[in-house]
Write a protein that holds these residues in place. Structure first.
Motif, PDB file in Angstrom:
ATOM      1  N   VAL A  51       0.819  -1.224   0.000  1.00 60.39           N
ATOM      2  CA  VAL A  51       0.000   0.000   0.000  1.00 60.39           C
ATOM      3  C   VAL A  51       0.844   1.261   0.000  1.00 60.39           C
ATOM      4  O   VAL A  51       0.798   2.056  -0.924  1.00 60.39           O
ATOM      5  CB  VAL A  51      -0.994   0.036   1.197  1.00 60.39           C
ATOM      6  CG1 VAL A  51      -1.881   1.271   1.096  1.00 60.39           C
ATOM      7  CG2 VAL A  51      -1.840  -1.228   1.222  1.00 60.39           C
ATOM      8  N   GLY A  52       1.578   1.514   1.058  1.00 58.05           N
ATOM      9  CA  GLY A  52       2.295   2.785   1.184  1.00 58.05           C
ATOM     10  C   GLY A  52       3.550   2.817   0.348  1.00 58.05           C
ATOM     11  O   GLY A  52       4.320   1.858   0.321  1.00 58.05           O
ATOM     12  N   PRO A  53       3.795   3.918  -0.350  1.00 56.30           N
ATOM     13  CA  PRO A  53       5.029   4.039  -1.132  1.00 56.30           C
ATOM     14  C   PRO A  53       6.240   4.184  -0.217  1.00 56.30           C
ATOM     15  O   PRO A  53       6.125   4.612   0.928  1.00 56.30           O
ATOM     16  CB  PRO A  53       4.810   5.312  -1.953  1.00 56.30           C
ATOM     17  CG  PRO A  53       3.888   6.138  -1.103  1.00 56.30           C
ATOM     18  CD  PRO A  53       2.971   5.145  -0.438  1.00 56.30           C
ATOM     19  N   ASN A  93       2.110  -3.575   5.596  1.00 56.23           N
ATOM     20  CA  ASN A  93       0.798  -3.031   5.228  1.00 56.23           C
ATOM     21  C   ASN A  93       0.411  -1.757   5.980  1.00 56.23           C
ATOM     22  O   ASN A  93      -0.745  -1.323   5.897  1.00 56.23           O
ATOM     23  CB  ASN A  93      -0.312  -4.072   5.386  1.00 56.23           C
ATOM     24  CG  ASN A  93      -0.222  -5.166   4.333  1.00 56.23           C
ATOM     25  OD1 ASN A  93       0.373  -6.214   4.577  1.00 56.23           O
ATOM     26  ND2 ASN A  93      -0.803  -4.923   3.163  1.00 56.23           N
ATOM     27  N   MET A  94       1.341  -1.139   6.683  1.00 60.48           N
ATOM     28  CA  MET A  94       1.064   0.195   7.214  1.00 60.48           C
ATOM     29  C   MET A  94       1.050   1.172   6.031  1.00 60.48           C
ATOM     30  O   MET A  94       2.015   1.223   5.272  1.00 60.48           O
ATOM     31  CB  MET A  94       2.128   0.610   8.239  1.00 60.48           C
ATOM     32  CG  MET A  94       1.863   1.958   8.874  1.00 60.48           C
ATOM     33  SD  MET A  94       3.077   2.386  10.169  1.00 60.48           S
ATOM     34  CE  MET A  94       4.590   2.517   9.189  1.00 60.48           C
ATOM     35  N   PRO A  95      -0.015   1.951   5.849  1.00 63.19           N
ATOM     36  CA  PRO A  95      -0.177   2.695   4.599  1.00 63.19           C
ATOM     37  C   PRO A  95       0.789   3.854   4.410  1.00 63.19           C
ATOM     38  O   PRO A  95       1.175   4.156   3.281  1.00 63.19           O
ATOM     39  CB  PRO A  95      -1.617   3.193   4.660  1.00 63.19           C
ATOM     40  CG  PRO A  95      -1.931   3.263   6.120  1.00 63.19           C
ATOM     41  CD  PRO A  95      -1.188   2.102   6.727  1.00 63.19           C
ATOM     42  N   THR A  96       1.154   4.541   5.479  1.00 62.10           N
ATOM     43  CA  THR A  96       2.113   5.646   5.403  1.00 62.10           C
ATOM     44  C   THR A  96       3.017   5.574   6.626  1.00 62.10           C
ATOM     45  O   THR A  96       2.654   4.999   7.655  1.00 62.10           O
ATOM     46  CB  THR A  96       1.415   7.018   5.388  1.00 62.10           C
ATOM     47  OG1 THR A  96       0.617   7.149   6.574  1.00 62.10           O
ATOM     48  CG2 THR A  96       0.534   7.172   4.154  1.00 62.10           C
ATOM     49  N   PHE A 109       6.781  -1.821   4.672  1.00 70.05           N
ATOM     50  CA  PHE A 109       7.608  -2.834   4.001  1.00 70.05           C
ATOM     51  C   PHE A 109       8.128  -2.380   2.637  1.00 70.05           C
ATOM     52  O   PHE A 109       9.107  -2.951   2.139  1.00 70.05           O
ATOM     53  CB  PHE A 109       6.838  -4.145   3.886  1.00 70.05           C
ATOM     54  CG  PHE A 109       7.065  -5.084   5.054  1.00 70.05           C
ATOM     55  CD1 PHE A 109       7.288  -4.589   6.332  1.00 70.05           C
ATOM     56  CD2 PHE A 109       7.048  -6.461   4.876  1.00 70.05           C
ATOM     57  CE1 PHE A 109       7.501  -5.442   7.405  1.00 70.05           C
ATOM     58  CE2 PHE A 109       7.251  -7.330   5.942  1.00 70.05           C
ATOM     59  CZ  PHE A 109       7.482  -6.823   7.202  1.00 70.05           C
ATOM     60  N   ASN A 110       7.497  -1.404   2.012  1.00 67.46           N
ATOM     61  CA  ASN A 110       8.115  -0.829   0.819  1.00 67.46           C
ATOM     62  C   ASN A 110       9.372  -0.062   1.200  1.00 67.46           C
ATOM     63  O   ASN A 110      10.374  -0.089   0.485  1.00 67.46           O
ATOM     64  CB  ASN A 110       7.131   0.067   0.072  1.00 67.46           C
ATOM     65  CG  ASN A 110       6.170  -0.725  -0.797  1.00 67.46           C
ATOM     66  OD1 ASN A 110       6.518  -1.790  -1.317  1.00 67.46           O
ATOM     67  ND2 ASN A 110       4.953  -0.237  -0.959  1.00 67.46           N
TER      68      ASN A 110
END
Length: 357
Positions: A41-43, A148-151, A194-195
């Motif tokens: 999700v998060g960049p 999966n933490m978005p930001t 994770f990104n």
């Protein structure tokens, strides 16, 4: 250079991954642990900037990886955990400190769970210090990675992906719960997803102290320990061969937040891994009585950090990992995981504390 025997795990990963996926329904979230993925999700928020490496007495990097809600014997029966145990030290006397999940996470970074007895939306006040304060005082870099933490430093209670599944929960992200971390922008930027991890490990820019939480499926919370084992086959086993993750001065703790059966002692399957483990200590066990507070006391002892003045200084529950204590001459108590006089660590009711309901 990584000890050669670890490379045997790569072969195991290749042969086990297909069977594991078939038996558990596991689906890899990205092509590789070092790959970015829309699923996360998060960049990525650029590469993290770290201070120069501060040498420790035994290790220069400490990585914690937490899984969920599993009795010791259930984890020990899994082939992946058995293969990992052959490459490290199994801590047979390691315990969670309470029930349910969230207070265990709080304890591991703050030295106490402050009376919390539920998985609630909490904001620990800014005057409550954490391991981050100790690390920052010695200019030791740190980061946490949350799948999966978005930001970065997202403060919501949870986050639901576009497939309508809630993979991320705040209660498993300990540092964001402490306002002394989340409310300071330079610290908040180190609460990463994770990104970010894919970029950071790819650029060989991982910090010295790291806390890693998989999502609710990959950590076994919403699935099974077999599913979590499949995730480890996909994610951890290849990284053990990556010198950007596992150097010859890296200590890795793989553990669980708590056991599943509240009516028995809170003993959780835990393994010490990493390049710092001597060949002679691989495939051994350590029966010393440890808890999540031992992760603090061990780090404090390794880098002479001082302490938080909470349970990290409690000589009963905060033994230092023997691999460190033996070198630093730290004196642990004589308790083992099977001692008759262990404190109660499977509390399920409210006790007096700062954040009790």
């Amino acid at each position: 250079m990584i000890v050669p025997s670890i490379f045997a795990l790569a072969a195991f990963a290749k042969t086990a991954s297909a069977a594991a996926a078939a038996s558990t329904g596991f689906t890899a979230p990205a092509p590789a642990p070092t790959s970015e993925s829309p699923f996360y999700v998060g960049p990525a928020n650029n590469t993290i900037t770290n201070t120069p490496i501060v040498p420790g007495k035994v290790f220069d990097r400490f990585i914690q990886i937490w899984l969920e809600n599993t009795d010791f014997d259930s984890a020990a029966s899994q082939p992946v955990f058995q293969s990992l145990a052959a490459e490290g030290i199994t801590l047979t006397g390691y315990y969670g400190v309470t029930h349910p999940s969230e207070p265990n996470y709080l304890a591991a970074v703050g030295g106490d769970f402050f009376g919390l007895a539920e998985d609630s939306l909490e904001y620990i006040p800014t005057n409550m210090s954490t391991v981050v304060d100790l690390l920052d005082q010695k200019n030791i870099s740190w980061a946490t990675y949350q799948e999966n933490m978005p930001t970065d430093a997202y403060e919501g209670y949870n986050f639901t992906n576009s497939d309508n599944y809630t993979y991320y929960v705040r209660k498993h992200n300990p540092l964001v719960i402490y306002e002394s971390v989340a409310n300071i922008s330079t610290r908040a930027a180190r609460i990463r997803n994770f990104n970010d991890f894919a970029v950071d490990v790819g650029n060989d820019s991982l910090s010295q102290w790291i806390f890693i939480t998989p999502n609710l499926r990959d950590d076994g919370h919403d699935t099974t320990v077999g599913y979590a084992a499949s995730w480890l086959t996909y994610w951890l086993l290849p990284l053990l061969n990556d010198t950007s993750f596992n150097t010859n001065s890296t200590l890795i703790l793989l553990t669980f937040d708590e056991n599943e059966t509240y009516t028995i002692g809170n003993n959780v399957f835990s393994i010490l891994l990493g390049g710092v483990i001597p060949a002679a200590m691989k495939n051994t066990t350590d029966p010393t009585f440890y808890t999540h507070y031992s992760t603090l006391s061990t780090v404090e002892n390794n880098w002479d950090l001082g302490n938080l003045g909470r349970q990290d200084t409690n000589k009963t529950v905060a033994n230092v990992f023997e691999i460190v204590a033996n070198i630093t001459s730290y004196q642990n108590n004589n308790l083992t995981g099977s001692s008759a006089s262990l404190p109660q660590l499977n509390i399920t009711g409210t006790i007096p504390g700062t954040v009790e309901p």
